[in-house]
Design a protein around this motif. Structure first.
Motif, short mmCIF file in Angstrom:
data_model
loop_
_atom_site.label_atom_id
_atom_site.label_comp_id
_atom_site.label_asym_id
_atom_site.label_seq_id
_atom_site.Cartn_x
_atom_site.Cartn_y
_atom_site.Cartn_z
N SER A 250 0.80 -1.22 0.00
CA SER A 250 0.00 0.00 0.00
C SER A 250 0.84 1.28 0.00
N THR A 251 2.16 1.15 -0.02
CA THR A 251 3.03 2.33 0.00
C THR A 251 2.68 3.29 -1.14
N GLY A 252 2.43 4.55 -0.80
CA GLY A 252 2.18 5.57 -1.82
C GLY A 252 0.79 5.59 -2.40
N ALA A 253 -0.10 4.69 -1.97
CA ALA A 253 -1.44 4.64 -2.57
C ALA A 253 -2.24 5.91 -2.30
N GLY A 254 -2.13 6.43 -1.08
CA GLY A 254 -2.83 7.67 -0.77
C GLY A 254 -2.31 8.85 -1.56
N ASP A 255 -1.00 8.90 -1.77
CA ASP A 255 -0.41 9.97 -2.58
C ASP A 255 -0.88 9.88 -4.03
N ALA A 256 -0.95 8.66 -4.55
CA ALA A 256 -1.42 8.47 -5.92
C ALA A 256 -2.88 8.90 -6.05
N PHE A 257 -3.68 8.57 -5.03
CA PHE A 257 -5.08 9.01 -5.01
C PHE A 257 -5.13 10.54 -5.09
N ASP A 258 -4.36 11.20 -4.24
CA ASP A 258 -4.37 12.67 -4.19
C ASP A 258 -4.00 13.28 -5.54
N GLY A 259 -2.91 12.77 -6.14
CA GLY A 259 -2.47 13.32 -7.42
C GLY A 259 -3.50 13.14 -8.51
N ALA A 260 -4.14 11.96 -8.53
CA ALA A 260 -5.17 11.69 -9.53
C ALA A 260 -6.38 12.57 -9.30
N PHE A 261 -6.78 12.72 -8.04
CA PHE A 261 -7.97 13.51 -7.72
C PHE A 261 -7.79 14.98 -8.12
N HIS A 289 5.29 -3.18 -5.74
CA HIS A 289 6.09 -2.76 -4.59
C HIS A 289 6.68 -1.38 -4.81
N GLY A 290 6.84 -0.65 -3.70
CA GLY A 290 7.44 0.67 -3.75
C GLY A 290 6.42 1.77 -3.94
N ALA A 291 6.89 3.01 -3.75
CA ALA A 291 5.97 4.14 -3.78
C ALA A 291 5.69 4.66 -5.18
N VAL A 292 6.63 4.52 -6.11
CA VAL A 292 6.50 5.19 -7.41
C VAL A 292 6.22 4.23 -8.56
N HIS A 293 6.97 3.14 -8.63
CA HIS A 293 6.86 2.26 -9.80
C HIS A 293 5.42 1.85 -10.12
N PRO A 294 4.58 1.47 -9.14
CA PRO A 294 3.24 1.00 -9.48
C PRO A 294 2.21 2.10 -9.74
N ILE A 295 2.56 3.37 -9.56
CA ILE A 295 1.57 4.43 -9.80
C ILE A 295 1.10 4.35 -11.25
N PRO A 296 -0.20 4.22 -11.48
CA PRO A 296 -0.69 3.99 -12.84
C PRO A 296 -0.75 5.26 -13.68
N ARG A 297 -0.77 5.07 -14.98
CA ARG A 297 -0.95 6.18 -15.92
C ARG A 297 -2.43 6.30 -16.27
#
Length: 313
Positions: A250-261, A289-297
């Protein structure tokens, strides 16, 4: 520029198996820092994004600059400190959770100050994002965060704010006071349920949502992980169902949510549509795994959203 963020980037060292640091034999190197993650998410979702930060002139700072260059995140307002040591952190992986160990004391980002805040850039941006972690790492960085929000309000630039409360960084009473004032200065507040309970002494998600909403932001999203989210907007509360996945990290999932929102908001989406899109972005981020690699496009988010029988409506 669509979106700016101010804060602390970090280099990430993650154990490669489910084990503790003292048993680790190898590490995968990655990138972290909540506001940096936020900007990568925003950029991958289609926003023109830029960072306000300080890093060292060490190898770690160079690695972070390379990340932002690859991701299209502007670094015009990133200062490189001669002799500065960029912050790092380590992740231990366990079956039920991940734990984090930080080495950031005296980092260049901790020396952020109001003098680093670029008023002209904020005035011409569509959104300015600030995090509670930025405010917690030092008094001068806290002042910089507040100054960035006040500059944004003066120029009618949307202010988004994630409390991202970390108990190890500051006393609860100070965090409560700083977060409450920050929410008052924000247009969009993006807390999660766990920190909402800690900061408000409330348990019920709707009561926590109402506590944040009463401070005056236009929109509040209470992120609740695999329970989805609650959205408060224009006096109305609605439920955002979760996007169902089997999480890996779950690392970085909240940050990815924020950026997408925030990206979808500045692109003209309604808060409800932006929240549904962000729910998918956050869920997909837990698939690696990790904070950045899995952030989707953007394309991956839209594809998954179109296939979700509940969220797509």
């Amino acid at each position: 520029m669509d979106i700016l963020a101010i804060g602390e980037p970090l280099l990430e060292f993650s154990v490669t198996d489910e084990q503790s640091l003292d048993a680790a034999e190898s590490f995968a190197v990655g990138y972290g820092g909540d506001t940096s993650n936020f900007l990568v998410s925003a950029s991958r979702c289609g926003a023109a994004a830029g960072y306000v930060s300080r890093i060292g002139d060490d190898h770690f700072g160079t690695a972070l600059l390379g990340l932002w260059q690859r991701e299209g995140v502007r670094t015009d307002h990133v200062v490189r400190e001669p002799g500065g040591r960029t912050g790092i952190y380590f992740i231990s992986r366990h079956a039920a959770h991940s734990s984090f160990t930080y080495y950031r004391a005296g980092s260049p980002a901790s020396r952020l100050s109001p003098a680093d805040v670029p008023e002209t850039a904020i005035a011409t941006a569509r959104a300015m994002h600030v995090s509670g972690i930025t405010q917690a790492i030092s008094a001068s960085a806290c002042d910089a965060g507040f100054h960035a929000m006040k500059v944004a309000r003066r120029h009618n630039t949307l202010v988004s704010y994630d409390p991202n409360y970390r108990p190890a960084l500051w006393p609860l009473d100070r965090a409560r006071a700083i977060v409450a004032r920050s929410i008052e200065l924000s247009d969009v507040a993006l807390p999660n349920l766990e920190e909402g309970r800690a900061l408000t002494d409330l348990d019920d998600p709707r009561a926590i949502l109402a506590w944040f909403a009463a401070l005056g932001p236009r929109t509040v999203v209470l992120k609740m992980g695999d329970q989805g989210a609650l959205l408060w907007d224009d006096g109305r509360t609605s439920e955002i169902p979760p996007h169902s996945v089997v999480p890996v990290d779950s690392t970085g999932a909240g940050d990815a949510f924020d950026g997408a929102f925030v990206t979808r908001l500045v692109q003209g989406a309604t808060p409800a549509d932006a929240a549904r899109y962000a729910a998918v972005a956050g869920a997909l981020t837990t698939q690696g795994h990790g904070a950045v690699h899995p952030i989707p496009r953007d394309a991956a988010i839209r594809s998954a959203l179109a296939k979700d029988p509940i969220l797509k409506h």
